[in-house]
Design a protein around this motif. Structure first.
Motif, PDB file in Angstrom:
ATOM      1  N   GLU A 192       0.741  -1.291  -0.056  1.00  0.00           N
ATOM      2  CA  GLU A 192       0.033   0.239   0.008  1.00  0.00           C
ATOM      3  C   GLU A 192       0.841   1.308   0.067  1.00  0.00           C
ATOM      4  N   SER A 193       0.356   2.265  -0.552  1.00  0.00           N
ATOM      5  CA  SER A 193       1.138   3.640  -0.617  1.00  0.00           C
ATOM      6  C   SER A 193       0.077   4.680  -0.089  1.00  0.00           C
ATOM      7  N   THR A 194       0.654   5.806   0.431  1.00  0.00           N
ATOM      8  CA  THR A 194      -0.182   6.874   0.908  1.00  0.00           C
ATOM      9  C   THR A 194      -0.853   7.345  -0.374  1.00  0.00           C
ATOM     10  N   VAL A 195      -2.015   7.680  -0.370  1.00  0.00           N
ATOM     11  CA  VAL A 195      -2.960   8.392  -1.300  1.00  0.00           C
ATOM     12  C   VAL A 195      -3.131  10.021  -0.872  1.00  0.00           C
ATOM     13  N   SER A 196      -2.669  10.581  -2.018  1.00  0.00           N
ATOM     14  CA  SER A 196      -2.870  12.112  -1.859  1.00  0.00           C
ATOM     15  C   SER A 196      -3.907  12.802  -2.786  1.00  0.00           C
ATOM     16  N   PHE A 242       4.970  17.337   2.876  1.00  0.00           N
ATOM     17  CA  PHE A 242       5.943  16.606   3.009  1.00  0.00           C
ATOM     18  C   PHE A 242       5.877  15.714   4.220  1.00  0.00           C
ATOM     19  N   ASP A 243       5.018  16.109   5.214  1.00  0.00           N
ATOM     20  CA  ASP A 243       4.687  15.321   6.188  1.00  0.00           C
ATOM     21  C   ASP A 243       3.673  14.368   6.024  1.00  0.00           C
ATOM     22  N   PRO A 244       3.728  13.148   5.877  1.00  0.00           N
ATOM     23  CA  PRO A 244       2.647  12.340   5.663  1.00  0.00           C
ATOM     24  C   PRO A 244       1.509  12.157   6.451  1.00  0.00           C
ATOM     25  N   THR A 314       6.457   6.115   3.433  1.00  0.00           N
ATOM     26  CA  THR A 314       6.768   4.857   2.150  1.00  0.00           C
ATOM     27  C   THR A 314       8.085   4.933   1.871  1.00  0.00           C
ATOM     28  N   SER A 315       8.758   4.209   1.496  1.00  0.00           N
ATOM     29  CA  SER A 315      10.266   4.046   0.913  1.00  0.00           C
ATOM     30  C   SER A 315      10.187   3.224  -0.375  1.00  0.00           C
ATOM     31  N   TYR A 316      10.372   3.845  -1.353  1.00  0.00           N
ATOM     32  CA  TYR A 316      10.547   3.286  -2.722  1.00  0.00           C
ATOM     33  C   TYR A 316       9.057   2.725  -3.105  1.00  0.00           C
ATOM     34  N   GLY A 317       7.923   3.338  -2.564  1.00  0.00           N
ATOM     35  CA  GLY A 317       6.820   2.944  -2.837  1.00  0.00           C
ATOM     36  C   GLY A 317       6.309   1.690  -1.800  1.00  0.00           C
ATOM     37  N   GLN A 318       7.069   1.277  -1.120  1.00  0.00           N
ATOM     38  CA  GLN A 318       6.813   0.401  -0.171  1.00  0.00           C
ATOM     39  C   GLN A 318       6.340   0.929   1.283  1.00  0.00           C
ATOM     40  N   ASN A 319       5.276   0.616   1.921  1.00  0.00           N
ATOM     41  CA  ASN A 319       4.848   1.042   3.049  1.00  0.00           C
ATOM     42  C   ASN A 319       5.562   0.454   4.067  1.00  0.00           C
ATOM     43  N   LEU A 358      10.908   9.962  11.764  1.00  0.00           N
ATOM     44  CA  LEU A 358      11.548  11.242  12.304  1.00  0.00           C
ATOM     45  C   LEU A 358      12.503  12.179  11.338  1.00  0.00           C
ATOM     46  N   THR A 359      12.707  11.604  10.275  1.00  0.00           N
ATOM     47  CA  THR A 359      13.431  12.352   9.414  1.00  0.00           C
ATOM     48  C   THR A 359      13.015  13.866   9.129  1.00  0.00           C
ATOM     49  N   HIS A 360      11.667  13.967   8.883  1.00  0.00           N
ATOM     50  CA  HIS A 360      11.067  15.086   8.646  1.00  0.00           C
ATOM     51  C   HIS A 360      11.205  16.328   9.921  1.00  0.00           C
TER      52      HIS A 360
END
Length: 504
Positions: A192-196, A242-244, A314-319, A358-360
Motif C-alpha cells: 500500500e502507498s499513501t494516497v494524496s 512533505f509530512d505524511p 513509504t520507501s521506494y513505494g513500499q509502506n 523522524l527524518t522530517h
C-alpha cells in the motif's frame, strides 16, 4: 666345791678352749684354701685371657691378609682396565687424527670447488647479462616480479577455492532457512502507498473548496499545513505535504468536508480537529496492532506510537509499517530455525526503520535517529545494534542483527515490493556502469536485470583468471561503499580467450 665338780669344770673349760682353738684353725685353713683357689682362678683367667688374645691376634692377621689379597686383586684388575682404556684412547686418537687429516683434505677440495663454481657463476652471469641486456639487480627484480605475480595468482585461486568450499555448506543452509521463511510469509506483491488525491463529485465542488476570494482554501491550508492543488484535472484535487501524517489529516478532512457539503472556515477547523484526533488515535492503534501481530511484548508506548506513524511513510513505494512487520516475521522465523532469541529478532526487525518517521522533524539519517530513540526508551543493546547495523554503518555484534539485515533485504527485494522514479532508476544504472568501468582492464560494462546484476567484460591480456576473481570482489566492495540500492547486486566478470588467424 667338790673335786669332781672342779674336774668337770676344768674339763669343760679345756673343751671350750679346744673348740675355740679348732674353730680358729678351721677358719685359718678355710682362708688358705680360699686364697689358694683365688690364686688358681687368677692364673686360669690370665691363661685364658692370653689364649683369647692370641686367638684374636691370629684372626685379625688372617682377616688383614685376606683384605690385603682382595685389595691387591682389585688394584690389579683396575690397573688392567686402565691400561685397556688407555690403549683404546690411543687407538681412537690415532683414528681422529686420520679423520682430521681427511676432513682437512675434503675442506680444501670443497673450497677449491667453490672457487671454481664462483668463477663459473660469474662467467655465466656476465654472459647472461650480455645476452639479456639486464644487470644482476634488474634480473633479480624481474624474477621477483614474476614470483610475486605467480604467488598472487595462486593466492587468488586458493582464496576463491576456499571461499567456494565455505559457501557450499553455508549457502545450502542459508537458502533452506530463507526459503522456509519466505514460503511462510504470504504478503501482497504490491504494498500500500499513501494516497494524496481526493475525488470530487463534480467540478463545481472546486469553487466551494476555494471559497469567496479563496478564504476557504486559505483557512484549510493554514489549519492543516498542507497544500491543496486545484488544477484542470477533472473531478480531482491533490493534497500535497512533505509530512505524511499532516497530508493524511488534510486528505481525510477534505473528504469529510466534501461529504458534509458545509465548507466554511468554522466548519473547516472543527472537521480538521476531529480528523487530527482520529489520525492520532489511528496511529496509536496501528502501532499497538503491529506489536500485537508480531508477538512483541513490553514495548514502550512512545515507541509503539512511532511504529504506528510508519503507517503513513513509504520507501521506494513500499509502506514502511507493512515492510517492518514483514521483516519482523521473516527475522523471527529465521531466528527460530537457528535456535536464536526470537523476541529480540522480531523487536530489532520491527524497529529497524523507526528513524524514518523522524527524518522530517530532526537532522540526521534514519539509522542515527532510530538508534537515538531506541536508546532513549531503554531498548536492548542487541536491538540497538540491529538498527545501527542493518545498512552496515557499524559492525554486527550478534547473529540477530545479521538476521534482521537479511530479512530486510528479502522483504525489499521481492518483485513488486518497491518502486522508484524512472529518473532515479536510470541514474542508478548509469552510476553502476560508470563505477565498474573505472577499474583497469575493464573493456565493457552492462547493467542487466533491472540493475540487480552487472556483467563486466575484461581485456584477456590485461586481466588473468586469478585477477578476475579479485576484480569482482573489488567492484562489489566499491558498489557497497558508494551506491544506495535495494536488495543485492551480482557482479560477474567475464574473461574470454580469443584466437585470431588469417588465411591469405
Amino acid at each position: 666345791m667338790p673335786d669332781w665338780l672342779a674336774i668337770v669344770a676344768a674339763l669343760l673349760g679345756g673343751g671350750v678352749a679346744a673348740g675355740v682353738a679348732f674353730y680358729m684353725l678351721g677358719r685359718r685353713m678355710e682362708r688358705r684354701v680360699a686364697d689358694a683357689a683365688t690364686r688358681a682362678a687368677a692364673v686360669d683367667g690370665a691363661r685364658l685371657l692370653e689364649e683369647a688374645r692370641q686367638r684374636m691376634v691370629l684372626a685379625s692377621k688372617e682377616e688383614l691378609m685376606r683384605a690385603r689379597e682382595a685389595w691387591d686383586g682389585e688394584v690389579a684388575r683396575r690397573r688392567r682396565d686402565i691400561e685397556r682404556r688407555e690403549d683404546q684412547i690411543e687407538q681412537k686418537s690415532a683414528g681422529l687424527e686420520t679423520e682430521t687429516r681427511d676432513l682437512g683434505r675434503r675442506e680444501q677440495a670443497c673450497l677449491d670447488r667453490e672457487r671454481a663454481l664462483g668463477a663459473k657463476e660469474a662467467e655465466a652471469q656476465a654472459r647472461l647479462e650480455r645476452l639479456a641486456g639486464l644487470t644482476a639487480q634488474e634480473a633479480k627484480q624481474e624474477l621477483l616480479r614474476g614470483l610475486e605475480d605467480e604467488a598472487r595468482s595462486e593466492a587468488a585461486a586458493l582464496a576463491r577455492e576456499l571461499k567456494d568450499q565455505a559457501k557450499k555448506g553455508a549457502d545450502r543452509e542459508a537458502k533452506k532457512i530463507l526459503a522456509v521463511a519466505i514460503q511462510r510469509i504470504a504478503a501482497e506483491h504490491t504494498a500500500e502507498s499513501t494516497v494524496s488525491a481526493v475525488a470530487l463529485p463534480s467540478d463545481e465542488m472546486k469553487g466551494r473548496i476555494i471559497g469567496r476570494e479563496g478564504r476557504n482554501i486559505r483557512a484549510f491550508e493554514a489549519a492543516t499545513g498542507v497544500d491543496v492543488i486545484i488544477d484542470d484535472t477533472p473531478d480531482t484535487v491533490v493534497v500535497s505535504c512533505f509530512d505524511p501524517v499532516r497530508r493524511e489529516v488534510g486528505r481525510l478532512a477534505l473528504e469529510r468536508l466534501i461529504a458534509d457539503g458545509r465548507i466554511h472556515p468554522g466548519r473547516i477547523e472543527e472537521i480538521i480537529g476531529k480528523c487530527r484526533a482520529e489520525v492520532e488515535a489511528g496511529i496509536v492503534e496501528a502501532g499497538e496492532q503491529a506489536v500485537y501481530e508480531t508477538g512483541i511484548k513490553g514495548m514502550h508506548p512512545e515507541l509503539m506510537k512511532l511504529v504506528g506513524r510508519m503507517r503513513y511513510r513509504t520507501s521506494y513505494g513500499q509502506n514502511i509499517l507493512e515492510h517492518s512487520k514483514e521483516v519482523a516475521w521473516l527475522a523471527g522465523i529465521m531466528a527460530a530455525e537457528l535456535k536464536l532469541d526470537v523476541q529480540l529478532a522480531k523487536r530489532g526487525a520491527l524497529l529497524h526503520d523507526i528513524g524514518k518517521v523522524l527524518t522530517h522533524e530532526h537532522d540526521g539519517t534514519h539509522v542515527q535517529l532510530g538508534v537515538e530513540v531506541a536508546t532513549k526508551y531503554g531498548e536492548d543493546a542487541v536491538v540497538i545494534n540491529c538498527i545501527a547495523a542493518h545498512h552496515d554503518d557499524v559492525e554486527h555484534e550478534s547473529p540477530v542483527s545479521v538476521i534482521v539485515q537479511a530479512a530486510d533485504a528479502v522483504s525489499g527485494a521481492r518483485p513488486g515490493a518497491r518502486r522508484e522514479a524512472f529518473e532515479t532508476y536510470v541514474k542508478r544504472l548509469t552510476q553502476l556502469e560508470q563505477l565498474a568501468g573505472e577499474f583497469p582492464g575493464v573493456e565493457k560494462v552492462y547493467a542487466i536485470q533491472a540493475g540487480r546484476e552487472v556483467r563486466v567484460v575484461v581485456t584477456p591480456t590485461a586481466v588473468d583468471d586469478g585477477k578476475a576473481g579479485e576484480l569482482s570482489d573489488q567492484i562489489a566492495r566499491r558498489i557497497e561503499r558508494e551506491l544506495q540500492y535495494p536488495g543485492q547486486i551480482k557482479v560477474v566478470v567475464i574473461r574470454e580467450t580469443r584466437a585470431v588467424g588469417f588465411a591469405r
